[in-house]
Design a protein around this motif. Structure first.
Motif, mmCIF file in Angstrom:
data_model
loop_
_atom_site.group_PDB
_atom_site.id
_atom_site.type_symbol
_atom_site.label_atom_id
_atom_site.label_comp_id
_atom_site.label_asym_id
_atom_site.label_seq_id
_atom_site.Cartn_x
_atom_site.Cartn_y
_atom_site.Cartn_z
ATOM 1 N N LEU A 163 0.835 -1.201 0.000
ATOM 2 C CA LEU A 163 0.000 0.000 0.000
ATOM 3 C C LEU A 163 0.871 1.253 0.000
ATOM 4 C CD1 LEU A 163 -2.792 -1.105 2.494
ATOM 5 C CD2 LEU A 163 -2.721 -1.343 0.001
ATOM 6 N N ARG A 164 2.011 1.187 0.709
ATOM 7 C CA ARG A 164 2.935 2.327 0.712
ATOM 8 C C ARG A 164 3.620 2.472 -0.644
ATOM 9 N NH1 ARG A 164 3.353 5.400 5.417
ATOM 10 N NH2 ARG A 164 1.864 4.495 6.882
ATOM 11 N N LYS A 165 3.817 1.365 -1.315
ATOM 12 C CA LYS A 165 4.379 1.424 -2.678
ATOM 13 C C LYS A 165 3.401 2.168 -3.596
ATOM 14 C CE LYS A 165 5.733 -1.629 -6.551
ATOM 15 N NZ LYS A 165 6.919 -0.892 -7.021
ATOM 16 N N PHE A 166 2.117 1.874 -3.456
ATOM 17 C CA PHE A 166 1.101 2.584 -4.241
ATOM 18 C C PHE A 166 1.159 4.084 -3.958
ATOM 19 C CE2 PHE A 166 -3.100 4.561 -4.206
ATOM 20 C CZ PHE A 166 -3.460 4.439 -5.542
ATOM 21 N N ILE A 167 1.206 4.443 -2.667
ATOM 22 C CA ILE A 167 1.258 5.859 -2.276
ATOM 23 C C ILE A 167 2.517 6.519 -2.831
ATOM 24 C CG2 ILE A 167 1.471 7.423 -0.296
ATOM 25 C CD1 ILE A 167 -0.228 5.386 1.297
ATOM 26 N N TYR A 168 3.627 5.798 -2.765
ATOM 27 C CA TYR A 168 4.907 6.334 -3.245
ATOM 28 C C TYR A 168 4.829 6.667 -4.742
ATOM 29 C CZ TYR A 168 9.918 6.584 -4.274
ATOM 30 O OH TYR A 168 11.165 6.999 -4.693
ATOM 31 N N HIS A 169 4.318 5.727 -5.539
ATOM 32 C CA HIS A 169 4.223 5.966 -6.985
ATOM 33 C C HIS A 169 3.203 7.058 -7.302
ATOM 34 C CE1 HIS A 169 6.912 2.921 -8.600
ATOM 35 N NE2 HIS A 169 6.460 2.073 -7.697
ATOM 36 N N LYS A 170 2.149 7.118 -6.516
ATOM 37 C CA LYS A 170 1.148 8.173 -6.704
ATOM 38 C C LYS A 170 1.785 9.541 -6.436
ATOM 39 C CE LYS A 170 -3.458 9.043 -7.045
ATOM 40 N NZ LYS A 170 -4.281 8.673 -8.191
ATOM 41 N N ARG A 171 2.541 9.614 -5.347
ATOM 42 C CA ARG A 171 3.192 10.881 -4.978
ATOM 43 C C ARG A 171 4.237 11.301 -6.002
ATOM 44 N NH1 ARG A 171 7.783 11.699 -2.360
ATOM 45 N NH2 ARG A 171 7.925 9.604 -1.466
ATOM 46 N N THR A 172 4.984 10.341 -6.505
ATOM 47 C CA THR A 172 6.066 10.660 -7.445
ATOM 48 C C THR A 172 5.590 10.649 -8.908
ATOM 49 O OG1 THR A 172 6.734 8.313 -7.463
ATOM 50 C CG2 THR A 172 7.853 9.783 -5.906
ATOM 51 N N GLN A 173 4.265 10.466 -9.088
ATOM 52 C CA GLN A 173 3.660 10.488 -10.431
ATOM 53 C C GLN A 173 4.330 9.474 -11.372
ATOM 54 O OE1 GLN A 173 3.811 14.631 -11.614
ATOM 55 N NE2 GLN A 173 2.040 15.151 -10.362
ATOM 56 N N THR A 174 4.506 8.276 -10.844
ATOM 57 C CA THR A 174 5.130 7.196 -11.641
ATOM 58 C C THR A 174 4.208 5.978 -11.697
ATOM 59 O OG1 THR A 174 6.322 6.512 -9.628
ATOM 60 C CG2 THR A 174 7.522 7.909 -11.190
ATOM 61 N N MET A 175 2.921 6.232 -11.928
ATOM 62 C CA MET A 175 1.952 5.145 -11.925
ATOM 63 C C MET A 175 2.188 4.163 -13.076
ATOM 64 S SD MET A 175 0.365 5.633 -9.205
ATOM 65 C CE MET A 175 -0.782 4.291 -9.384
ATOM 66 N N ASP A 176 2.699 4.652 -14.194
ATOM 67 C CA ASP A 176 2.997 3.744 -15.307
ATOM 68 C C ASP A 176 4.041 2.711 -14.886
ATOM 69 O OD1 ASP A 176 1.224 5.080 -16.856
ATOM 70 O OD2 ASP A 176 2.710 6.222 -18.000
ATOM 71 N N GLN A 177 5.030 3.167 -14.117
ATOM 72 C CA GLN A 177 6.058 2.245 -13.621
ATOM 73 C C GLN A 177 5.439 1.223 -12.674
ATOM 74 O OE1 GLN A 177 9.474 1.933 -14.320
ATOM 75 N NE2 GLN A 177 9.098 0.056 -13.166
ATOM 76 N N LEU A 178 4.501 1.668 -11.832
ATOM 77 C CA LEU A 178 3.836 0.753 -10.905
ATOM 78 C C LEU A 178 3.096 -0.349 -11.657
ATOM 79 C CD1 LEU A 178 2.848 -0.135 -8.113
ATOM 80 C CD2 LEU A 178 1.054 1.594 -8.266
ATOM 81 N N ILE A 179 2.368 0.010 -12.684
ATOM 82 C CA ILE A 179 1.631 -0.985 -13.467
ATOM 83 C C ILE A 179 2.604 -1.954 -14.139
ATOM 84 C CG2 ILE A 179 0.042 -1.343 -15.386
ATOM 85 C CD1 ILE A 179 -1.229 -0.146 -12.831
ATOM 86 N N ARG A 180 3.730 -1.440 -14.641
ATOM 87 C CA ARG A 180 4.743 -2.330 -15.232
ATOM 88 C C ARG A 180 5.293 -3.297 -14.194
ATOM 89 N NH1 ARG A 180 6.328 2.319 -18.144
ATOM 90 N NH2 ARG A 180 8.006 2.765 -16.673
ATOM 91 N N ASP A 181 5.516 -2.797 -12.984
ATOM 92 C CA ASP A 181 6.009 -3.661 -11.903
ATOM 93 C C ASP A 181 5.016 -4.789 -11.622
ATOM 94 O OD1 ASP A 181 8.181 -2.022 -11.694
ATOM 95 O OD2 ASP A 181 7.584 -1.062 -9.808
ATOM 96 N N ILE A 182 3.749 -4.434 -11.563
ATOM 97 C CA ILE A 182 2.714 -5.446 -11.288
ATOM 98 C C ILE A 182 2.711 -6.506 -12.385
ATOM 99 C CG2 ILE A 182 0.221 -5.844 -11.153
ATOM 100 C CD1 ILE A 182 -0.015 -3.094 -9.785
ATOM 101 N N GLU A 183 2.749 -6.074 -13.608
ATOM 102 C CA GLU A 183 2.586 -7.005 -14.725
ATOM 103 C C GLU A 183 3.849 -7.796 -15.039
ATOM 104 O OE1 GLU A 183 0.973 -4.565 -17.814
ATOM 105 O OE2 GLU A 183 -1.041 -4.526 -16.904
ATOM 106 N N THR A 184 5.022 -7.292 -14.613
ATOM 107 C CA THR A 184 6.266 -8.009 -14.921
ATOM 108 C C THR A 184 6.692 -8.965 -13.817
ATOM 109 O OG1 THR A 184 7.538 -6.104 -14.109
ATOM 110 C CG2 THR A 184 7.184 -6.266 -16.493
ATOM 111 N N TYR A 185 6.470 -8.593 -12.545
ATOM 112 C CA TYR A 185 6.916 -9.519 -11.495
ATOM 113 C C TYR A 185 6.014 -9.630 -10.275
ATOM 114 C CZ TYR A 185 8.854 -5.323 -9.184
ATOM 115 O OH TYR A 185 9.008 -4.096 -8.591
#
Length: 482
Positions: free
Chosen positions: A307-329
């Motif tokens: 959940l903190r990873k989600f908040i971190y990517h939301k704060r840093t505006q890197t949601m595309d990277q988060l989705i890639r992380d989910i789908e790759t590993y």
């Protein structure tokens, strides 16, 4: 053991090593079966039997041997820099039986010093019992018997402290999902018990056990002023913890806790807005996310990192990277439902992530599967949160019938006397109803008023869906639509 699951979880290096060992030992069929399991975990038995035309009894023997060899490999892989000390402890009986008394005593006193350095009571119990017996007829008997009794008491305290850590996190998981006073009070009582035990001994192990619970409590729950134990300042506890971890770098008991305290540090820096330091710890933890999810299955709730990873990517505006992380590993990490909190957090994390990028269909599928895969009805808070989130996903998809069915179910649930603490959930439902069928002229005003009320009420212990920004979801969308 679940042979097929274990083989699928082996690293590529481990798998290749085992496979090569079979080929070296001319066990080609076993190597082939291992390869089939690895490539087709769904139905490897059928594939192997068809390929080799093997009888059921011969297949059973081969499978049994594979099972044994995997177990042996995993056992032999266990390593510890202090293993030589443990071996010496196991050889104490042989030492006493085959050496003169003076030589045995001298060797045991040397072993005692090594074990004291490692803070290892179970080995010291054996050593002191041996020294007690060797001095059975002189004045040092009482001295070593006393030391033996001290180590027995210390070992019992260690076992009790570990049990209390597990008890604390069982209570936390239940509290997180249900928000019941009983579970909260159980956590506080457990903290007091741990403090009582650790105050009896000067022990680095017990100190770390105490800090595992006390730091987590400081970060994730509200500690009452009436608590009957000393809860130190966070920075003080961190300093002491990392000092101990640094002193025993070669001891696996301590080295395996490094990632846990790094997780605590990350949460602490995130909570206090120290973004440069939080970034350092985030990168360390993100690289070891699978270890966080799978290796702390009986202690701290490390799934909260998601959940903190989600908040971190939301704060840093890197949601595309988060989705890639989910789908790759991240999607490849198999979280078992035996620890319900880890399981639901894992799926909610994915649902929040896909919701943030507008993939509402994926969100709906994740939540539907989650609700059907595990029974969370007794966990009232979590059950309500997931249903509200699912209803929101239906609204965003404009699935009016499904949304209305779930909303009616939620309204019936919220009429119960026990649900009076969830008045803000009723406001959330009003927001959904306005979004579904509010009059165009008044929709914006009604949404604004209800969202303002939601933000005012949705606080404290019973806060719901805190990772969602309803103004961003509804009001900005209304402006775009207008």
């Amino acid at each position: 053991m679940d042979l097929y699951k274990i083989i699928s979880q082996l690293t590529e290096e481990e798998y290749l090593e085992i496979h090569a060992n079979f080929l070296t030992n001319k066990a080609e069929k076993t190597a082939d079966f291992l390869e089939i399991i690895r490539s087709n975990p769904e139905d490897p038995d059928k594939d192997f039997i068809k390929k080799h035309d093997i009888s059921p009894s011969a297949f059973y023997v081969l499978k049994s041997r594979l099972n044994q060899r995997i177990e042996t490999y995993l056992l032999n892989r266990l390593g510890d820099s202090n293993l030589h000390v443990m071996r010496r402890v196991l050889n104490v009986g042989d030492l006493m039986a085959n050496n003169p008394r003076e030589i045995s005593v001298a060797a045991l006193r040397r072993l005692e010093k090594e074990l004291l350095k490692f803070d290892f009571p179970y080995g010291l119990m054996i050593v002191y019992k041996a020294l007690q017996n060797l001095h059975a007829f002189d004045d040092k008997y009482i001295y070593f018997r006393s030391h033996y009794n001290e180590q027995v008491a210390y070992a019992v305290a260690m076992d009790k402290a570990v049990d209390l850590v597990i008890q604390f996190f069982r209570s936390y998981d239940n509290f997180y999902m249900g928000r019941k006073d009983k579970d909260y009070n159980d956590m506080i009582r457990t903290m007091e018990k741990i403090d009582n035990i650790t105050s009896l001994y000067e022990s680095n192990r017990l100190s770390l056990i105490k800090y595992i619970v006390h730091i987590f409590a400081k970060l994730f729950i509200e500690i009452p002023e009436t608590i009957r134990c000393e809860v130190e300042d966070l920075e003080t506890m961190f300093d002491k913890s990392f000092e101990i971890l640094g002193e025993y770098k070669e001891d696996s008991f301590y080295s395996n806790l490094n990632i846990l305290f790094n997780f605590y540090r990350f949460i602490h820096f995130e909570n206090n807005g120290v973004w440069d330091k939080s970034k350092i710890y985030f990168e360390i933890l993100d690289y070891k996310i699978e270890e966080l999810m799978l290796n702390y299955h009986y202690s701290a709730n490390t799934s909260l990192f998601l959940l903190r990873k989600f908040i971190y990517h939301k704060r840093t505006q890197t949601m595309d990277q988060l989705i890639r992380d989910i789908e790759t590993y991240i999607d490849q990490i198999e979280i078992e439902p035996y620890r319900l909190n880890f399981f639901t957090t894992y799926h909610l994390f994915k649902a929040f992530s896909y919701f943030s990028v507008g993939n509402y269909k994926k969100v709906s599928r994740i939540l539907y599967n989650l609700r059907n895969e595990v029974n969370i009805r007794k966990m009232v808070h979590l059950d309500l949160e997931i249903k509200l989130f699912h209803a929101l996903a239906y609204v965003m998809l404009k699935e009016f019938d499904l949304a209305n069915q779930l909303i009616l179910s939620l309204q019936r649930q919220l009429r119960k006397d026990s649900m009076k603490i969830y008045e803000h959930a009723k406001v959330f439902i009003k927001i959904l109803n306005v979004a579904l069928g509010g009059r165009p002229r008044t929709r914006m005003k009604n949404l604004q008023n209800n969202i303002a009320t939601w933000k005012e009420l949705n606080k404290g212990r019973y806060e719901l869906l805190s990772l969602l920004d309803l103004e961003e979801i509804f009001l900005q969308q209304e402006v775009v639509d207008a």
